[in-house]
Design a protein around this motif. Structure first.
Motif, short mmCIF file in Angstrom:
data_model
loop_
_atom_site.label_atom_id
_atom_site.label_comp_id
_atom_site.label_asym_id
_atom_site.label_seq_id
_atom_site.Cartn_x
_atom_site.Cartn_y
_atom_site.Cartn_z
N ASN A 70 0.60 -1.04 0.06
CA ASN A 70 -0.07 0.27 0.10
C ASN A 70 0.96 1.27 0.01
O ASN A 70 0.14 2.27 0.54
CB ASN A 70 -0.76 -0.04 1.44
CG ASN A 70 0.02 -0.06 2.58
OD1 ASN A 70 0.89 -0.15 2.50
ND2 ASN A 70 -0.92 0.19 3.61
N ASN A 71 2.31 0.66 -0.51
CA ASN A 71 3.55 2.07 -0.57
C ASN A 71 3.40 2.85 -1.78
O ASN A 71 3.16 2.31 -2.89
CB ASN A 71 4.46 1.50 -0.34
CG ASN A 71 5.41 2.93 0.27
OD1 ASN A 71 5.31 3.76 -0.80
ND2 ASN A 71 6.75 2.34 0.62
N PRO A 72 2.42 3.95 -2.07
CA PRO A 72 2.72 5.07 -3.48
C PRO A 72 4.16 5.30 -3.93
O PRO A 72 3.08 5.11 -4.99
CB PRO A 72 1.98 6.77 -2.37
CG PRO A 72 2.13 5.84 -1.46
CD PRO A 72 2.25 4.21 -0.48
N LEU A 75 3.68 3.14 -6.69
CA LEU A 75 3.49 3.11 -7.99
C LEU A 75 3.95 4.37 -9.45
O LEU A 75 5.18 4.74 -9.16
CB LEU A 75 2.22 4.95 -8.16
CG LEU A 75 0.87 3.44 -7.29
CD1 LEU A 75 -0.03 4.56 -6.70
CD2 LEU A 75 0.29 2.86 -7.22
N GLU A 77 5.38 6.85 -11.33
CA GLU A 77 5.62 7.68 -11.40
C GLU A 77 4.22 9.10 -11.00
O GLU A 77 3.51 8.79 -13.33
CB GLU A 77 6.71 8.65 -11.79
CG GLU A 77 7.27 9.91 -11.50
CD GLU A 77 8.61 10.55 -11.84
OE1 GLU A 77 8.65 11.60 -12.04
OE2 GLU A 77 9.25 9.70 -11.88
N GLY A 78 3.40 9.66 -10.60
CA GLY A 78 2.68 10.77 -11.39
C GLY A 78 1.38 9.89 -11.54
O GLY A 78 0.32 10.57 -11.79
N SER A 79 1.30 8.90 -11.08
CA SER A 79 0.37 8.11 -11.30
C SER A 79 -0.70 7.93 -9.88
O SER A 79 0.12 7.77 -9.00
CB SER A 79 0.03 6.61 -11.42
OG SER A 79 -0.88 6.14 -12.17
N LYS A 80 -1.59 8.07 -9.74
CA LYS A 80 -2.57 7.57 -8.54
C LYS A 80 -3.08 5.92 -9.38
O LYS A 80 -4.02 5.47 -7.78
CB LYS A 80 -3.88 8.68 -8.10
CG LYS A 80 -2.75 9.17 -7.52
CD LYS A 80 -3.75 10.53 -6.86
CE LYS A 80 -2.97 11.59 -6.47
NZ LYS A 80 -3.74 12.96 -6.26
N ASN A 81 -2.61 5.41 -9.94
CA ASN A 81 -3.64 4.39 -10.50
C ASN A 81 -3.47 2.81 -9.78
O ASN A 81 -1.72 2.36 -10.73
CB ASN A 81 -3.65 4.37 -11.58
CG ASN A 81 -5.05 3.11 -12.51
OD1 ASN A 81 -4.82 1.97 -11.33
ND2 ASN A 81 -4.99 3.27 -13.90
N TRP A 82 -3.74 2.25 -8.55
CA TRP A 82 -3.17 1.04 -7.86
C TRP A 82 -2.90 0.45 -9.31
O TRP A 82 -2.37 -0.89 -9.07
CB TRP A 82 -4.08 0.30 -6.92
CG TRP A 82 -3.60 1.59 -5.37
CD1 TRP A 82 -3.90 2.67 -5.69
CD2 TRP A 82 -2.41 1.77 -5.15
NE1 TRP A 82 -3.48 3.38 -4.08
CE2 TRP A 82 -1.85 2.90 -4.59
CE3 TRP A 82 -1.02 0.17 -4.78
CZ2 TRP A 82 -1.24 2.99 -3.61
CZ3 TRP A 82 -0.26 0.48 -4.21
CH2 TRP A 82 -0.44 2.04 -3.22
N ALA A 85 0.49 -0.81 -10.01
CA ALA A 85 1.99 -0.96 -8.61
C ALA A 85 2.56 -1.96 -9.97
O ALA A 85 2.69 -3.66 -9.80
CB ALA A 85 0.99 -0.86 -7.85
#
Length: 142
Positions: A70-72, A75, A77-82, A85
């Protein structure tokens, strides 16, 4: 002089240790492919920076473990889409290693083939489950 590993984009040492822990706790217990003490010794010795096969193994372990993290930092770079990952580590190996090389096969070659297959399976499973879960969510909202 040993040649440098062709892989340059490894996780930071702290993130790599976290991902290795996730891999050994979540996947290697059920599918014991890697011997943890030898794997960790190789990382501490910087073998992943010198040996192509071990470097690929480390990247694939990180890619698989990113699915449990669950560490961002896992991801893109620049993405929030898991969904993506760990992709940056998997893609490096995918680009370089299409098949097991036609030379003397090493332990790393066999491990890469098995871990890569596990990575592909996990990614396919997540991709095929995502649309159905998205449909269920949209049905519940409606």
């Amino acid at each position: 002089n040993q040649p440098e590993s062709p892989y340059k984009d490894f996780p930071s040492p702290l993130l790599m240790a976290e991902l290795a822990e996730d891999f050994f706790l979540n996947l290697n217990l059920n599918f014991p492919l890697l011997y943890r003490p030898a794997f960790e010794r190789g990382i501490k010795a910087g073998l992943h920076l010198r040996e192509e096969g071990f470097g690929a193994t480390v990247l694939l372990v990180c890619a698989i473990a990113a699915r449990f993290s669950n560490n961002p930092a896992v991801l893109m770079e620049g993405s929030k889409n898991w969904h993506w990952a760990g992709w940056r580590w998997f893609a490096q190996v995918r680009e370089r290693r299409k098949l097991i090389p036609m030379r003397v096969t090493t332990l790393y070659d066999v491990q890469i083939a098995c871990v890569r297959r596990s990575t592909s399976f996990l990614l396919r499973r997540i991709v095929t489950r995502f649309p159905s879960s998205a449909r269920r969510t949209s049905l519940q909202i409606a």
